[in-house]
Scaffold this motif. Structure first.
Motif, PDB file in Angstrom:
ATOM      1  N   THR A  94      11.888 -11.648  -9.553  1.00 37.34           N
ATOM      2  CA  THR A  94      11.308 -10.596 -10.394  1.00 37.34           C
ATOM      3  C   THR A  94      10.982  -9.340  -9.591  1.00 37.34           C
ATOM      4  O   THR A  94      10.999  -8.236 -10.131  1.00 37.34           O
ATOM      5  CB  THR A  94      10.044 -11.103 -11.110  1.00 37.34           C
ATOM      6  OG1 THR A  94       9.088 -11.569 -10.138  1.00 37.34           O
ATOM      7  CG2 THR A  94      10.384 -12.243 -12.058  1.00 37.34           C
ATOM      8  N   ALA A  95      10.720  -9.505  -8.295  1.00 39.49           N
ATOM      9  CA  ALA A  95      10.503  -8.329  -7.445  1.00 39.49           C
ATOM     10  C   ALA A  95      11.806  -7.563  -7.270  1.00 39.49           C
ATOM     11  O   ALA A  95      11.819  -6.325  -7.225  1.00 39.49           O
ATOM     12  CB  ALA A  95       9.954  -8.758  -6.091  1.00 39.49           C
ATOM     13  N   ALA A  96      12.914  -8.282  -7.193  1.00 38.76           N
ATOM     14  CA  ALA A  96      14.221  -7.641  -7.022  1.00 38.76           C
ATOM     15  C   ALA A  96      14.651  -6.905  -8.281  1.00 38.76           C
ATOM     16  O   ALA A  96      15.295  -5.856  -8.203  1.00 38.76           O
ATOM     17  CB  ALA A  96      15.265  -8.690  -6.643  1.00 38.76           C
ATOM     18  N   ASP A  97      14.308  -7.439  -9.456  1.00 38.67           N
ATOM     19  CA  ASP A  97      14.674  -6.795 -10.725  1.00 38.67           C
ATOM     20  C   ASP A  97      13.655  -7.189 -11.788  1.00 38.67           C
ATOM     21  O   ASP A  97      13.832  -8.185 -12.494  1.00 38.67           O
ATOM     22  CB  ASP A  97      16.080  -7.202 -11.156  1.00 38.67           C
ATOM     23  CG  ASP A  97      16.623  -6.297 -12.263  1.00 38.67           C
ATOM     24  OD1 ASP A  97      15.799  -5.637 -12.940  1.00 38.67           O
ATOM     25  OD2 ASP A  97      17.850  -6.235 -12.441  1.00 38.67           O
ATOM     26  N   PRO A  98      12.571  -6.420 -11.923  1.00 38.56           N
ATOM     27  CA  PRO A  98      11.486  -6.790 -12.846  1.00 38.56           C
ATOM     28  C   PRO A  98      11.852  -6.705 -14.326  1.00 38.56           C
ATOM     29  O   PRO A  98      11.091  -7.184 -15.170  1.00 38.56           O
ATOM     30  CB  PRO A  98      10.377  -5.789 -12.493  1.00 38.56           C
ATOM     31  CG  PRO A  98      11.080  -4.628 -11.880  1.00 38.56           C
ATOM     32  CD  PRO A  98      12.253  -5.202 -11.153  1.00 38.56           C
ATOM     33  N   GLU A 110       7.771 -19.341  -5.798  1.00 33.87           N
ATOM     34  CA  GLU A 110       8.466 -18.569  -4.766  1.00 33.87           C
ATOM     35  C   GLU A 110       9.756 -17.952  -5.317  1.00 33.87           C
ATOM     36  O   GLU A 110      10.066 -16.783  -5.042  1.00 33.87           O
ATOM     37  CB  GLU A 110       8.793 -19.475  -3.575  1.00 33.87           C
ATOM     38  CG  GLU A 110       7.577 -19.954  -2.800  1.00 33.87           C
ATOM     39  CD  GLU A 110       7.935 -21.016  -1.758  1.00 33.87           C
ATOM     40  OE1 GLU A 110       9.145 -21.351  -1.664  1.00 33.87           O
ATOM     41  OE2 GLU A 110       7.025 -21.498  -1.062  1.00 33.87           O
ATOM     42  N   GLN A 111      10.499 -18.737  -6.074  1.00 31.32           N
ATOM     43  CA  GLN A 111      11.751 -18.233  -6.642  1.00 31.32           C
ATOM     44  C   GLN A 111      11.491 -17.078  -7.606  1.00 31.32           C
ATOM     45  O   GLN A 111      12.157 -16.037  -7.546  1.00 31.32           O
ATOM     46  CB  GLN A 111      12.495 -19.360  -7.375  1.00 31.32           C
ATOM     47  CG  GLN A 111      12.856 -20.558  -6.525  1.00 31.32           C
ATOM     48  CD  GLN A 111      13.745 -20.195  -5.354  1.00 31.32           C
ATOM     49  OE1 GLN A 111      14.710 -19.441  -5.492  1.00 31.32           O
ATOM     50  NE2 GLN A 111      13.422 -20.727  -4.190  1.00 31.32           N
ATOM     51  N   LEU A 112      10.538 -17.262  -8.496  1.00 24.69           N
ATOM     52  CA  LEU A 112      10.246 -16.233  -9.497  1.00 24.69           C
ATOM     53  C   LEU A 112       9.691 -14.963  -8.848  1.00 24.69           C
ATOM     54  O   LEU A 112      10.019 -13.845  -9.270  1.00 24.69           O
ATOM     55  CB  LEU A 112       9.261 -16.768 -10.537  1.00 24.69           C
ATOM     56  CG  LEU A 112       9.852 -17.764 -11.547  1.00 24.69           C
ATOM     57  CD1 LEU A 112       8.746 -18.431 -12.354  1.00 24.69           C
ATOM     58  CD2 LEU A 112      10.833 -17.056 -12.482  1.00 24.69           C
ATOM     59  N   ALA A 113       8.868 -15.120  -7.838  1.00 23.30           N
ATOM     60  CA  ALA A 113       8.308 -13.947  -7.155  1.00 23.30           C
ATOM     61  C   ALA A 113       9.420 -13.110  -6.531  1.00 23.30           C
ATOM     62  O   ALA A 113       9.445 -11.876  -6.667  1.00 23.30           O
ATOM     63  CB  ALA A 113       7.309 -14.393  -6.086  1.00 23.30           C
ATOM     64  N   PRO A 138       6.200 -12.710 -16.994  1.00 24.92           N
ATOM     65  CA  PRO A 138       6.763 -12.482 -18.335  1.00 24.92           C
ATOM     66  C   PRO A 138       8.287 -12.564 -18.351  1.00 24.92           C
ATOM     67  O   PRO A 138       8.891 -12.771 -19.407  1.00 24.92           O
ATOM     68  CB  PRO A 138       6.263 -11.078 -18.696  1.00 24.92           C
ATOM     69  CG  PRO A 138       5.896 -10.435 -17.394  1.00 24.92           C
ATOM     70  CD  PRO A 138       5.440 -11.542 -16.508  1.00 24.92           C
ATOM     71  N   GLN A 139       8.913 -12.392 -17.172  1.00 25.07           N
ATOM     72  CA  GLN A 139      10.382 -12.467 -17.094  1.00 25.07           C
ATOM     73  C   GLN A 139      10.891 -13.911 -17.217  1.00 25.07           C
ATOM     74  O   GLN A 139      12.083 -14.139 -17.413  1.00 25.07           O
ATOM     75  CB  GLN A 139      10.880 -11.883 -15.773  1.00 25.07           C
ATOM     76  CG  GLN A 139      10.520 -10.426 -15.548  1.00 25.07           C
ATOM     77  CD  GLN A 139       9.194 -10.254 -14.820  1.00 25.07           C
ATOM     78  OE1 GLN A 139       8.367 -11.181 -14.765  1.00 25.07           O
ATOM     79  NE2 GLN A 139       8.975  -9.085 -14.245  1.00 25.07           N
ATOM     80  N   ALA A 140       9.981 -14.886 -17.099  1.00 24.21           N
ATOM     81  CA  ALA A 140      10.385 -16.290 -17.204  1.00 24.21           C
ATOM     82  C   ALA A 140      10.848 -16.581 -18.627  1.00 24.21           C
ATOM     83  O   ALA A 140      10.139 -16.310 -19.598  1.00 24.21           O
ATOM     84  CB  ALA A 140       9.220 -17.199 -16.818  1.00 24.21           C
TER      85      ALA A 140
END
Length: 311
Positions: free
Chosen positions: A185-189, A179-182, A225-227
């Motif tokens: 990353t949606a806010a700033d991919p 949930e956090q990553l979704a 991939p942003q992780a």
């Protein structure tokens, strides 16, 4: 008989004095002045200007029992990090096992950090196995937040995911992380999200992790991939296996607690979306840490593009 007892008592007193001297806490508490407002950002040349810089540690293992080496290493490392960043340090991170499970160990970590970098630089630490099974309450009491938490620094998200009994993570944690990553990353991919866990994820880094790595978070992390995972646990010196770049990125930090040599890193992110990881070493008696060279330089834009192409 009486002489023997007196001799034994004298020996005990001498050994106690030596032990107390060896365990004496550093008394110098020099807090470097923060960089003045308006000072230009640190430049890394072709990689751009620094937008985030943080000291990255793992496996410090502060102990309520004497641990002279790490109590020497950590303050010197922090002082040098402030010097290397021109007092522009954004945060200090620890990827678990900062203690041996005692409340006093938390106090040592917090006090040493504040003494060297001040109380305005965030200390971000994840919960490892040496923090103790069933002792999440200590973390919550000392840091004022649960073991799974988010800290935002200079617009970058740092997510801590705390270990549970048996060196495991739970399904609920994996869902929460998803949930956090979704959302992030949606806010700033194009921006990395730093994830502090203690145990390396299964299938990363080396042969050990192929068998013993943490499997619980794997299916979540491969979607992003942003992780950018920051882990530790294995007590391995820096090597070619320290940086893993697969579906996402994982940096396995070295250890600070070691009788002969401790290691740590300074991580910088730039406005051109590079991540530059510089490695450092410190040994007993060193005036200051030694820069190890062979930086890890990651072009995040190229990395993200490669994931899109593969998809």
């Amino acid at each position: 008989m009486k002489k023997s007892l007196i001799s034994i008592l004298v020996l005990i007193m001498v050994l106690s004095s030596v032990f107390m001297l060896a365990c004496k806490e550093p008394t110098e508490e020099v807090i470097p002045a923060p960089a003045p407002e308006g000072v230009e950002a640190e430049s890394l040349g072709e990689y751009g200007k620094v937008t985030l810089s943080f000291g990255a540690f793992s496996d410090i293992h502060f102990s309520s029992v004497c641990d002279k080496q790490v109590k020497e290493y950590y303050p010197k490392a922090l002082a040098d990090i402030m010097k290397q960043t021109g007092n522009r340090l954004s945060a200090v991170t620890v990827s678990g096992d900062f203690s041996e499970g005692f409340a006093a160990d938390y106090d040592t970590l917090i006090q040493y950090t504040i003494a060297r970098v001040g109380d305005e630089v965030p200390l971000i630490a994840s919960y490892g196995n040496h923090e103790g099974n069933g002792k999440h309450f200590q973390y919550e009491a000392k840091f004022g937040k649960p073991v799974d938490n988010v800290t935002v620094v200079n617009g970058y998200n740092f997510i801590c995911v705390g270990a549970h009994s048996g060196d495991t993570y739970t399904e609920e944690q994996a869902e929460w992380l998803d949930e956090q990553l979704a959302t992030m990353t949606a806010a700033d991919p194009d921006k990395p999200v730093f994830i502090l866990i203690h145990h390396p994820v299964k299938g990363t880094h080396d042969d050990w992790t192929q068998v013993n790595g943490n499997p619980e978070l794997q299916s979540t992390l491969v979607k992003y991939p942003q992780a950018f995972v920051l882990c530790g646990h294995q007590h391995q010196p820096f090597s070619v296996d320290s940086l893993w770049m697969g579906e996402y990125i994982s940096f396995r930090n070295s250890y600070l607690r070691n009788e002969t040599e401790g290691q740590y890193a300074i991580i910088r992110v730039t406005d051109l979306n590079y991540v530059v990881i510089k490695k450092y070493s410190i040994k007993p008696g060193d005036i200051a840490p030694t820069y190890m060279g062979d930086d890890y330089v990651i072009n995040l834009n190229e990395f993200y593009d490669s994931k899109e192409t593969a998809a």
